[in-house]
Design a protein around this motif. Structure first.
Motif, PDB file in Angstrom:
ATOM      1  N   ASN A  21       5.052  -5.409 -15.270  1.00 31.92           N
ATOM      2  CA  ASN A  21       5.307  -3.621 -13.962  1.00 31.92           C
ATOM      3  C   ASN A  21       3.710  -3.023 -14.724  1.00 31.92           C
ATOM      4  O   ASN A  21       4.042  -2.542 -13.446  1.00 31.92           O
ATOM      5  CB  ASN A  21       6.500  -3.009 -15.020  1.00 31.92           C
ATOM      6  N   ILE A  22       3.233  -3.051 -15.198  1.00 37.30           N
ATOM      7  CA  ILE A  22       2.452  -2.423 -15.605  1.00 37.30           C
ATOM      8  C   ILE A  22       1.192  -2.796 -14.126  1.00 37.30           C
ATOM      9  O   ILE A  22       0.459  -2.324 -13.806  1.00 37.30           O
ATOM     10  CB  ILE A  22       1.430  -2.609 -16.967  1.00 37.30           C
ATOM     11  N   LEU A  23       1.101  -3.933 -13.701  1.00 39.73           N
ATOM     12  CA  LEU A  23       0.366  -4.776 -13.340  1.00 39.73           C
ATOM     13  C   LEU A  23       0.580  -4.119 -11.699  1.00 39.73           C
ATOM     14  O   LEU A  23      -0.057  -3.455 -10.915  1.00 39.73           O
ATOM     15  CB  LEU A  23      -0.372  -5.933 -13.144  1.00 39.73           C
ATOM     16  N   LEU A  24       1.823  -4.385 -11.454  1.00 36.54           N
ATOM     17  CA  LEU A  24       2.470  -3.721  -9.971  1.00 36.54           C
ATOM     18  C   LEU A  24       2.300  -1.868  -9.993  1.00 36.54           C
ATOM     19  O   LEU A  24       1.924  -2.054  -9.247  1.00 36.54           O
ATOM     20  CB  LEU A  24       4.116  -4.067 -10.290  1.00 36.54           C
ATOM     21  N   ALA A  25       2.471  -1.459 -11.308  1.00 37.41           N
ATOM     22  CA  ALA A  25       2.377  -0.173 -10.805  1.00 37.41           C
ATOM     23  C   ALA A  25       0.531   0.291  -9.914  1.00 37.41           C
ATOM     24  O   ALA A  25      -0.150   1.125  -9.819  1.00 37.41           O
ATOM     25  CB  ALA A  25       2.357   0.300 -12.085  1.00 37.41           C
ATOM     26  N   LYS A  26      -0.301  -0.440 -10.758  1.00 35.10           N
ATOM     27  CA  LYS A  26      -1.567  -0.345 -10.766  1.00 35.10           C
ATOM     28  C   LYS A  26      -2.030  -1.268  -9.420  1.00 35.10           C
ATOM     29  O   LYS A  26      -3.254   0.016  -8.710  1.00 35.10           O
ATOM     30  CB  LYS A  26      -2.740  -0.991 -11.974  1.00 35.10           C
ATOM     31  N   ILE A  27      -1.379  -2.031  -8.717  1.00 34.47           N
ATOM     32  CA  ILE A  27      -1.926  -2.386  -7.451  1.00 34.47           C
ATOM     33  C   ILE A  27      -1.160  -1.343  -6.271  1.00 34.47           C
ATOM     34  O   ILE A  27      -1.867  -1.176  -5.712  1.00 34.47           O
ATOM     35  CB  ILE A  27      -1.080  -3.611  -7.557  1.00 34.47           C
ATOM     36  N   ILE A  28       0.205  -1.010  -6.565  1.00 35.62           N
ATOM     37  CA  ILE A  28       1.039   0.503  -5.694  1.00 35.62           C
ATOM     38  C   ILE A  28      -0.052   1.305  -5.829  1.00 35.62           C
ATOM     39  O   ILE A  28      -1.212   1.926  -4.489  1.00 35.62           O
ATOM     40  CB  ILE A  28       1.961   0.543  -6.593  1.00 35.62           C
ATOM     41  N   ARG A  29      -0.431   2.165  -7.125  1.00 38.66           N
ATOM     42  CA  ARG A  29      -1.736   3.345  -7.424  1.00 38.66           C
ATOM     43  C   ARG A  29      -3.190   2.886  -6.569  1.00 38.66           C
ATOM     44  O   ARG A  29      -3.294   3.665  -5.801  1.00 38.66           O
ATOM     45  CB  ARG A  29      -2.054   3.426  -8.730  1.00 38.66           C
ATOM     46  N   ASN A  30      -3.840   1.844  -6.349  1.00 38.48           N
ATOM     47  CA  ASN A  30      -4.760   1.607  -5.449  1.00 38.48           C
ATOM     48  C   ASN A  30      -4.518   1.446  -4.303  1.00 38.48           C
ATOM     49  O   ASN A  30      -5.721   0.633  -3.860  1.00 38.48           O
ATOM     50  CB  ASN A  30      -5.328   0.830  -6.563  1.00 38.48           C
ATOM     51  N   TYR A  31      -2.700   1.109  -3.880  1.00 37.42           N
ATOM     52  CA  TYR A  31      -3.485   0.882  -2.620  1.00 37.42           C
ATOM     53  C   TYR A  31      -3.418   1.564  -1.522  1.00 37.42           C
ATOM     54  O   TYR A  31      -4.455   0.884  -0.426  1.00 37.42           O
ATOM     55  CB  TYR A  31      -1.706   0.679  -1.795  1.00 37.42           C
ATOM     56  N   PRO A  32      -4.057   2.538  -1.554  1.00 41.27           N
ATOM     57  CA  PRO A  32      -4.263   3.510  -0.631  1.00 41.27           C
ATOM     58  C   PRO A  32      -6.122   2.766  -0.073  1.00 41.27           C
ATOM     59  O   PRO A  32      -6.641   3.200   0.311  1.00 41.27           O
ATOM     60  CB  PRO A  32      -4.279   4.798  -1.282  1.00 41.27           C
ATOM     61  N   MET A  33      -6.752   2.552  -1.898  1.00 40.45           N
ATOM     62  CA  MET A  33      -8.133   1.813  -1.117  1.00 40.45           C
ATOM     63  C   MET A  33      -8.179   1.328  -1.573  1.00 40.45           C
ATOM     64  O   MET A  33      -8.762   0.507  -0.647  1.00 40.45           O
ATOM     65  CB  MET A  33      -8.739   1.388  -3.124  1.00 40.45           C
ATOM     66  N   ILE A  34      -7.230   0.057  -1.007  1.00 46.36           N
ATOM     67  CA  ILE A  34      -7.142  -1.121  -0.257  1.00 46.36           C
ATOM     68  C   ILE A  34      -6.867  -0.782   1.687  1.00 46.36           C
ATOM     69  O   ILE A  34      -8.017  -1.011   2.448  1.00 46.36           O
ATOM     70  CB  ILE A  34      -5.783  -2.304  -0.250  1.00 46.36           C
ATOM     71  N   GLU A  35      -6.611  -0.189   1.884  1.00 43.29           N
ATOM     72  CA  GLU A  35      -6.133   0.950   2.753  1.00 43.29           C
ATOM     73  C   GLU A  35      -7.515   0.999   3.588  1.00 43.29           C
ATOM     74  O   GLU A  35      -7.704   1.111   5.401  1.00 43.29           O
ATOM     75  CB  GLU A  35      -5.143   1.450   3.816  1.00 43.29           C
ATOM     76  N   LYS A  36      -8.540   2.140   2.767  1.00 41.38           N
ATOM     77  CA  LYS A  36      -9.132   2.472   2.544  1.00 41.38           C
ATOM     78  C   LYS A  36     -10.707   2.149   3.484  1.00 41.38           C
ATOM     79  O   LYS A  36     -11.592   1.697   4.007  1.00 41.38           O
ATOM     80  CB  LYS A  36     -10.020   3.323   1.814  1.00 41.38           C
ATOM     81  N   GLN A  37     -10.707   0.709   2.363  1.00 34.96           N
ATOM     82  CA  GLN A  37     -11.211  -0.407   2.348  1.00 34.96           C
ATOM     83  C   GLN A  37     -11.332  -1.277   3.343  1.00 34.96           C
ATOM     84  O   GLN A  37     -12.267  -1.413   4.613  1.00 34.96           O
ATOM     85  CB  GLN A  37     -11.410  -1.364   1.684  1.00 34.96           C
ATOM     86  N   ILE A  38     -10.339  -1.167   4.148  1.00 38.35           N
ATOM     87  CA  ILE A  38     -10.097  -1.934   6.062  1.00 38.35           C
ATOM     88  C   ILE A  38     -10.343  -1.302   6.749  1.00 38.35           C
ATOM     89  O   ILE A  38     -10.876  -1.705   7.576  1.00 38.35           O
ATOM     90  CB  ILE A  38      -7.839  -2.055   5.915  1.00 38.35           C
ATOM     91  N   TYR A  39     -10.227   0.061   6.636  1.00 41.53           N
ATOM     92  CA  TYR A  39     -10.770   1.755   7.520  1.00 41.53           C
ATOM     93  C   TYR A  39     -12.002   1.323   7.686  1.00 41.53           C
ATOM     94  O   TYR A  39     -12.368   1.259   8.793  1.00 41.53           O
ATOM     95  CB  TYR A  39     -10.145   2.821   7.317  1.00 41.53           C
TER      96      TYR A  39
END
Length: 93
Positions: A21-39
């Protein structure tokens, strides 16, 4: 029996679930960073394409660009249009 309960082995599943659950929360919290990297990667691709077009404007073609960057001509044409708002229509293609 008490040794097994307090030794940590009986809580192993619960601990793993909580770590998950902690790992999943960290992934979700950092998802915008992934989108920014793609952009940012798409912006860099557009800069690379425009630089290539500018440097080789006399001989460039959509086919040459597509081959160089590993895309099909229709996909690259659509990508350029979506990223820049302009169509790539060279005279010598």
């Amino acid at each position: 029996m008490d040794d097994i309960i307090f030794s940590g082995f009986s809580y192993r599943g619960m601990i793993i679930d909580n770590y998950f659950n902690i790992l999943l929360a960290k992934i979700i919290r950092n998802y915008p960073m992934i989108e920014k990297q793609i952009y940012d990667n798409q912006q860099q691709l557009l800069v690379d394409l425009l630089t290539e077009i500018s440097n080789n404007y006399k001989t460039i073609s959509l086919g040459k660009l597509a081959t160089k960057y590993g895309y099909t001509k229709p996909y690259l044409s659509s990508l350029i249009k979506s990223l820049s708002g302009f169509s790539f229509v060279p005279e010598n293609d």
